[in-house]
Design a protein around this motif. Structure first.
Motif, short mmCIF file in Angstrom:
data_model
loop_
_atom_site.label_atom_id
_atom_site.label_comp_id
_atom_site.label_asym_id
_atom_site.label_seq_id
_atom_site.Cartn_x
_atom_site.Cartn_y
_atom_site.Cartn_z
N UNK A 268 0.81 -1.71 0.41
CA UNK A 268 0.13 0.33 0.08
C UNK A 268 0.85 1.21 -0.48
N UNK A 269 0.16 2.33 -0.48
CA UNK A 269 1.29 3.82 -0.28
C UNK A 269 1.62 4.04 1.46
N UNK A 270 0.12 3.73 1.81
CA UNK A 270 0.60 4.04 3.41
C UNK A 270 0.14 2.61 4.34
N UNK A 271 1.18 2.10 4.77
CA UNK A 271 1.34 1.15 5.45
C UNK A 271 1.19 1.24 6.98
N UNK A 272 0.16 2.49 7.46
CA UNK A 272 0.45 2.76 8.08
C UNK A 272 -0.51 1.92 9.52
N UNK A 273 -1.37 1.31 8.92
CA UNK A 273 -2.52 1.36 8.92
C UNK A 273 -3.98 2.24 8.82
N UNK A 274 -3.69 3.18 7.81
CA UNK A 274 -4.95 4.04 8.03
C UNK A 274 -5.39 3.60 6.55
N UNK A 275 -6.90 3.93 6.30
CA UNK A 275 -7.32 3.40 5.54
C UNK A 275 -6.91 3.45 3.66
N UNK A 276 -7.27 2.62 3.18
CA UNK A 276 -6.04 2.30 1.86
C UNK A 276 -7.91 1.62 0.98
N UNK A 338 -11.12 -5.07 4.63
CA UNK A 338 -9.76 -6.37 5.33
C UNK A 338 -9.36 -5.47 6.43
N UNK A 339 -9.16 -6.42 7.72
CA UNK A 339 -8.44 -5.25 8.89
C UNK A 339 -7.02 -5.58 8.66
N UNK A 340 -6.75 -4.30 8.83
CA UNK A 340 -4.36 -4.63 8.83
C UNK A 340 -3.91 -4.06 9.89
N UNK A 341 -2.81 -4.17 9.94
CA UNK A 341 -1.76 -3.88 11.11
C UNK A 341 -0.91 -2.53 10.86
N UNK A 342 0.10 -1.85 11.73
CA UNK A 342 0.74 -1.34 11.31
C UNK A 342 2.38 -1.86 10.85
N UNK A 343 2.77 -1.68 9.01
CA UNK A 343 3.35 -2.67 8.90
C UNK A 343 3.41 -3.31 7.48
N UNK A 344 1.67 -3.53 7.56
CA UNK A 344 1.37 -4.80 6.48
C UNK A 344 1.71 -4.90 5.39
#
Length: 371
Positions: A268-276, A338-344
């Motif tokens: 993802x562009x942003x893998x911090x856990x923000x909505x993508x 889908x639920x993801x966490x930081x660094x996903x």
């Protein structure tokens, strides 16, 4: 220079150690640390890039033999959950059946004839695919002998059985289909571990994972070199290149060659856990083909309950125009969330493509998750 800097940053963050909200406890191998079983079956043979594939295959062979013995399948009777995962980058696409077989004197595998997806893959000690079967007339039976392998006389076999849904009745039907898988061997000599240094192996594996963004999966998996392929093996000749084979083996064991499945890594562009989110057309797949998206934490394990979606019934919902939208951490009201966490990270897996060339071109056009 700016492009190279961004690439280096993404690669570094992909394999960085991240504190995850869902602690998986001590039952799973920790990054860089061999398990007690691995150390017990290891030895003093140094592992380098030159012999890593053999060392990683050896690990999977002796681990599976410890679980299932020789010449018999161990069936996973439920789809994968966060609690039942055992190795990195597993998925819940199908029910899995795994085993180690002795090919001395010949071993014959046979699948039933079904109207749903069931495939059996035979892999040798160099992580080369020796055969792929399907539960379809004329594609469901093969006999494997040692002369068909890259080396050795043992093979690691994985069967994938699709279920209509995760409902108990459909799982039970999938279990019945698993029990229909047949294997008949002439010899039952146990696989002998090769004595590789397991700390070395883990160190090399983690170093090779950094090449993930440069991998071409069409050059990473294929049949043993220098062997004449028989029609019943259902494989296309292809040139496997060491760089790509090493990287793929470090990411995970048992991937199908590109004519049978294709894998696209999702970053993802942003893998911090923000909505993508990501939007894509349905992949070009053949009869009983299907696709899925599975996500992982920074350590390549599953850390959430809602970590994957599949195109089987009642999971991925298509848009009105037939395309798909998948959201990541966008809330319960978002379609296909889908639920993801930081660094996903994630993988889009596509099974039974119409053709190798078509699925590769399709995958190039699939956008990465973005804000």
């Amino acid at each position: 220079m700016k492009k190279l800097t961004i690439l280096a940053t993404i690669t570094a963050s992909l394999f960085a150690t991240t504190t995850l909200a869902h602690d998986l406890g001590d039952h799973l191998p920790k990054k860089g640390q061999p398990t007690a079983l691995q150390i017990e079956n290891g030895g003093k043979t140094n592992v380098t890039k030159d012999n890593f594939i053999a060392a990683e295959s050896d690990k999977y062979f002796f681990e599976q033999q410890a679980k299932s013995g020789i010449n018999q399948f161990t069936h996973d009777r439920q789809l994968l959950t966060m609690e039942t995962q055992t190795v990195v980058r597993q998925n819940r696409d199908t029910l899995y059946s795994k085993s180690i077989w002795d090919t001395k004197g010949g071993v014959t595998f046979e699948l039933p004839i079904l109207d749903s997806y069931q495939a059996l893959q035979v892999i040798d000690e160099q992580h080369r695919t020796v055969a792929v079967l399907y539960a379809a007339k004329g594609q469901n039976k093969v006999t494997i002998t040692p002369d068909m392998l890259s080396s050795g006389q043992h093979v690691w076999v994985i069967a994938r059985t699709q279920v209509a849904s995760n409902a108990p009745a459909d799982i039970q039907e999938g279990n019945r289909k698993q029990d229909m898988i047949k294997g008949i061997a002439s010899s039952a000599e146990r696989y002998a571990p090769k004595g590789f240094d397991q700390f070395d192996r883990e160190k090399v594996r983690l170093a090779l994972e950094a090449n993930v963004l440069q991998l071409d999966f069409t050059k990473a998996m294929g049949a043993p070199e220098g062997k004449t392929l028989k029609p019943e093996q259902h494989l296309e000749p292809r040139k496997v290149e060491q760089f790509h084979a090493l990287g793929l083996t470090s990411m995970g064991f048992g991937g199908l060659p590109s004519e049978h499945a294709y894998y696209k890594v999702l970053l993802a562009q942003d893998r911090s856990g923000e909505c993508q989110t990501m939007n894509f057309d349905a992949p070009p797949l053949g009869e009983n083909g299907f696709f899925s998206i599975t996500t992982y934490g920074a350590d390549a394990y599953v850390h959430t309950e809602e970590f994957a979606l599949s195109s089987r019934k009642d999971e991925l919902k298509a848009n009105k125009d037939g395309t798909y939208t998948v959201n990541f951490n966008c809330g319960e009201q978002a379609i296909n969330n889908i639920d993801v966490e930081k660094g996903w990270t994630g993988i889009l897996r596509m099974y039974k493509p119409n053709s190798d060339k078509q699925i590769v071109n399709y995958a190039k056009g699939v956008e990465q998750p973005h804000g």
